[in-house]
Scaffold this active site. Structure first.
Site, PDB file in Angstrom:
ATOM      1  N   HIS A 249      25.008  67.180  41.656  1.00  0.00           N
ATOM      2  CA  HIS A 249      24.016  66.444  40.867  1.00  0.00           C
ATOM      3  C   HIS A 249      23.893  67.115  39.497  1.00  0.00           C
ATOM      4  CE1 HIS A 249      21.711  69.794  42.483  1.00  0.00           C
ATOM      5  NE2 HIS A 249      20.723  69.543  41.637  1.00  0.00           N
TER       6      HIS A 249
ATOM      7  N   ASP B 172      21.397  73.976  36.602  1.00  0.00           N
ATOM      8  CA  ASP B 172      21.951  75.112  37.339  1.00  0.00           C
ATOM      9  C   ASP B 172      23.167  74.731  38.167  1.00  0.00           C
ATOM     10  OD1 ASP B 172      19.900  73.656  38.717  1.00  0.00           O
ATOM     11  OD2 ASP B 172      19.850  75.180  40.280  1.00  0.00           O
ATOM     12  N   HIS B 173      23.477  73.447  38.227  1.00  0.00           N
ATOM     13  CA  HIS B 173      24.649  72.979  38.964  1.00  0.00           C
ATOM     14  C   HIS B 173      25.725  72.381  38.063  1.00  0.00           C
ATOM     15  CE1 HIS B 173      22.657  73.279  42.978  1.00  0.00           C
ATOM     16  NE2 HIS B 173      21.591  73.189  42.209  1.00  0.00           N
TER      17      HIS B 173
ATOM     18  N   HIS C 135      21.735  79.703  46.857  1.00  0.00           N
ATOM     19  CA  HIS C 135      20.819  78.984  45.975  1.00  0.00           C
ATOM     20  C   HIS C 135      19.377  79.446  46.201  1.00  0.00           C
ATOM     21  CE1 HIS C 135      18.659  75.496  44.200  1.00  0.00           C
ATOM     22  NE2 HIS C 135      19.733  75.368  43.454  1.00  0.00           N
TER      23      HIS C 135
END
Length: 301
Positions: free
Chosen positions: A63, A67-68, A262
């Site tokens: 997504h 942070d991704h 995470h």
């Protein structure tokens, strides 16, 4: 020699810490490299981990929270700078196409490598190769998010006692594997099904059907555990899992090796994630991930 391992590049959630970079995970699978969720700083973490742009074959984004995905710009530009000679395919939620476009062309650079865009719009199969089938499942997060599942095709395991009973030995064993029959003896007569390995990558999500479908029967499950169990209300509110929830999913799914990652910056004692995972009843191999760690895919049963 084939290598199947997870290279952990970053394990932080929204805010990186002194010891945890933003997300980034490379799965090495028989000469291919699948890069999952390249957060900010991924290019530098790749350098520290000994991962080159040439090692990448697919980029899979769950997504478009920063942070991704903020590391996409640097990774894509590095792919072009190094003139990677093979095709690279990028998977990401179709609803985030505008974010992917902005990251891919965020600054000026010379585009030398064609990246194939294969966005995800629904649950289903994304790719089929001789080594694996790649699938996606919808997750539950404030923005559209998908988890990924890699499945190796089933094979055959030769049974020495049956080979001996049928007088099959030496070069004839290989011939039987290639051709499926020698005289009246079939491959099925002297072998059994060898279940293919399974890997799943589950990031930001609440508990939902997609989480369970992705985890089912996995040899290696990489799953977010942003919060500890005492902060379950926060996890539900923000669309995340706790350590206990992630471990319960793995227990119910029969996962062999569970990798928790995470982590919220609010926690400073990773041992507590392991304690809560064990308290949830997970008895398999367990890793509370840290940056630059390597985790082998378990050997076949």
């Amino acid at each position: 020699m084939s290598v199947r391992e997870l290279v952990v590049l970053g394990t932080a959630s929204q805010v990186p810490t002194r010891h945890r970079n933003h997300n980034g995970y490379l799965l090495r699978w028989d000469g291919e490299g699948l890069l999952f969720d390249p957060g900010e700083g991924t290019q530098r973490q790749m350098l520290r981990a000994g991962v080159a742009a040439h090692d990448l074959n697919r980029i899979c984004v769950t997504h478009f929270h920063g942070d991704h995905s903020l590391g996409l710009a640097g990774v894509i530009q590095r792919i072009n700078l190094d003139r990677v000679p093979h095709e690279i395919t990028a998977h990401y939620p179709r609803s985030g196409q505008r974010f992917f476009d902005r990251l891919r062309y965020s600054t000026a650079y010379r585009e030398t490598v064609g990246i194939t865009e294969a966005p995800v719009a629904a649950d289903g199969i994304l790719a089929v190769t001789p080594s694996y089938t790649l699938e996606a499942r919808r997750l539950s997060h404030p923005v559209e998010s998908y988890g990924y599942r890699l499945i190796e095709p089933d094979g055959r395991r030769m049974l020495p006692e049956r080979l001996a009973a049928h007088g099959i030995k030496g070069p004839d064993v290989g011939r039987l594997q290639r051709e499926g029959r020698i005289g009246d003896v079939t491959l099925e007569d002297v072998s059994e099904v060898r279940r293919g390995q399974r890997f799943a990558f589950v990031m930001d999500t609440r508990l939902c059907d997609g989480v369970h479908a992705l985890a089912e029967g996995c040899d290696l499950l990489v799953i977010e555990s942003t919060f500890l169990d005492e902060d379950t209300p926060l996890a539900v509110e923000h669309g995340h899992l706790t350590a206990g929830q992630a471990a319960a999913v793995a227990r119910e799914a029969g996962v062999r090796h569970l990798v928790l990652t995470h982590f919220s910056q609010r926690y400073t004692e990773p041992e507590e994630f392991e304690r809560q995972a064990r308290a949830a009843g997970f008895e398999g191999e367990l890793t509370v991930a840290h940056d630059l760690q390597r985790v082998a895919v378990p050997k076949r049963r």
